[in-house]
Structures are given as C-alpha cells and as structure tokens.
Scaffold this motif. Structure first.
Motif, mmCIF file in Angstrom:
data_model
loop_
_atom_site.group_PDB
_atom_site.id
_atom_site.type_symbol
_atom_site.label_atom_id
_atom_site.label_comp_id
_atom_site.label_asym_id
_atom_site.label_seq_id
_atom_site.Cartn_x
_atom_site.Cartn_y
_atom_site.Cartn_z
ATOM 1 N N UNK A 123 0.734 -0.759 0.207
ATOM 2 C CA UNK A 123 -0.381 -0.312 0.205
ATOM 3 C C UNK A 123 0.697 1.227 0.295
ATOM 4 N N UNK A 124 0.856 2.412 -1.006
ATOM 5 C CA UNK A 124 1.355 2.830 -1.392
ATOM 6 C C UNK A 124 0.701 4.375 -0.634
ATOM 7 N N UNK A 125 -0.520 4.894 -1.268
ATOM 8 C CA UNK A 125 -1.281 5.892 -0.167
ATOM 9 C C UNK A 125 -2.451 5.254 0.278
ATOM 10 N N UNK A 129 -8.911 -2.125 1.551
ATOM 11 C CA UNK A 129 -9.657 -3.434 2.966
ATOM 12 C C UNK A 129 -9.683 -4.477 1.740
ATOM 13 N N UNK A 130 -9.199 -5.780 2.055
ATOM 14 C CA UNK A 130 -8.737 -6.858 1.416
ATOM 15 C C UNK A 130 -10.146 -8.102 2.164
ATOM 16 N N UNK A 139 -7.708 -3.880 6.795
ATOM 17 C CA UNK A 139 -7.421 -2.839 6.346
ATOM 18 C C UNK A 139 -6.101 -2.850 6.824
ATOM 19 N N UNK A 140 -5.691 -2.379 4.881
ATOM 20 C CA UNK A 140 -4.059 -2.119 5.020
ATOM 21 C C UNK A 140 -3.759 -0.660 5.257
ATOM 22 N N UNK A 141 -3.070 -0.237 5.225
ATOM 23 C CA UNK A 141 -2.449 1.250 5.549
ATOM 24 C C UNK A 141 -1.116 1.112 4.457
ATOM 25 N N UNK A 142 -0.506 2.450 4.206
ATOM 26 C CA UNK A 142 0.347 2.536 3.225
ATOM 27 C C UNK A 142 1.669 2.341 4.253
ATOM 28 N N UNK A 157 -12.543 -0.035 -0.957
ATOM 29 C CA UNK A 157 -12.599 1.158 -0.508
ATOM 30 C C UNK A 157 -13.515 1.851 0.113
ATOM 31 N N UNK A 158 -13.283 2.310 1.526
ATOM 32 C CA UNK A 158 -14.944 2.214 1.523
ATOM 33 C C UNK A 158 -14.326 3.861 2.564
ATOM 34 N N UNK A 159 -12.650 4.377 2.413
ATOM 35 C CA UNK A 159 -13.000 6.378 3.195
ATOM 36 C C UNK A 159 -13.825 6.833 1.670
#
Length: 176
Positions: A123-125, A129-130, A139-142, A157-159
């Motif tokens: 994850x770059x930015x 969610x996987x 949830x995967x973050x940068x 991407x629920x964001x």
C-alpha cells in the motif's frame, strides 16, 4: 500517476537510464472516476532483461513463471454508489484496459475474483480493505504488505480518499 525509472546497458556494456517518466501503459478510467492503473513492467519466463515490454502485454494474468508489476488506484466506494456511475460502461472499459484479469471478476459478487497467481501488494497511499471469500477482512495502510496466495478475494475502499497499491503478480502453477 507513477514515475518509472528503467535501467539498461549501452552497446559498450555501460549501465544507463533508458527511460524516466510515466509508464507508457497508464490509464485513468473514464467510467469509474478515480480508478487508475499503470503497468510498470512485465516479464516472460524465464525472466530476462529486455526492452520495454509493457505495450505488447496481451493478458494481465501472467502464465506460470511470468510477472506483472503494476499500480492500481482504487477510488472510494462512494464512486460506485453514485447514480451517475454506469456499471456496464465501466465493465467494458475494464475489459479493454485489463484483458485477462477483468474476465476473472464475478458478476454476482462485485469485486470478487481468483487469479492463478501469487501477488505481492504494497500500500503506497490511502487505506484499502482486503475481503476474503470466507468473510475475513483486514484493513491495509501505507507501508503494509500483503501476499495474496491465489485465494478468492476483493479489494474495497470504504474511505473518502483514493488508495494506491503497488502489485507484483507472479504466475503460479495451480494444477498441483
């Protein structure tokens, strides 16, 4: 989009930068605003240094031993809920933009797919969610890494901001 720097050697064997810029096979999708993909590189089996192979890629699902490196920017899920979003037009655009891969997406389970690959994701930015077939999610973050071992999955991407992930797909032998 992303910046891609590719090295090579000149006729005398001296290393040099042969290209520096946006990958030539990059796309901002029209029918899914915010969705983007850049093919960074691909190799055939066995992998060997080569001239830029990206413009000749026929399938986004590598055969055993082949690789594909790409970035994918996932728009927020709200894009898909917008009344102006046209799923048929988006599907046609995806089919044209990512042949081989798009056909693996399940029409009855949006986003779900299984590929005969081992995928490394970074994850770059943003946050992504996987979702796995059995209902497990994470949830995967940068900076987070994911090894996707040919399982049935989807990305969400629920964001409110786009999420960009760098993937390396490695074709796997799934017959054994």
């Amino acid at each position: 989009m992303v910046r891609r720097v590719v090295t090579g050697v000149d006729a005398s064997g001296k290393p040099l930068i042969v290209s520096d810029g946006e990958p030539p096979v990059s796309r901002q999708y029209t029918h899914t605003p915010g969705f983007a993909r850049s093919l960074v590189w691909n190799t055939t089996a066995p992998a060997a240094p080569s001239a830029d192979p990206t413009e000749n890629l026929k399938s986004y699902v590598p055969a055993p031993g082949e690789t594909i490196a790409l970035t994918v920017t996932f728009p927020p899920d709200s894009v898909f809920a917008d009344p102006s979003w046209d799923p048929a037009a988006a599907a046609a655009e995806q089919l044209e933009g990512t042949p081989g891969l798009t056909e693996l997406f399940e029409p009855d389970s949006p986003g779900m797919h299984t590929t005969p690959t081992v995928d490394y994701g970074v994850v770059l930015s943003g946050e992504i969610v996987l979702d796995l077939d059995g209902g497990e999610t994470t949830v995967l973050r940068p900076g987070d890494l994911c090894v996707q071992n040919g399982t049935r999955h989807a990305w969400r991407n629920p964001g409110t901001e786009p999420a960009t992930v760098f993937f390396v797909l490695i074709g796997a032998d799934t017959t054994s």
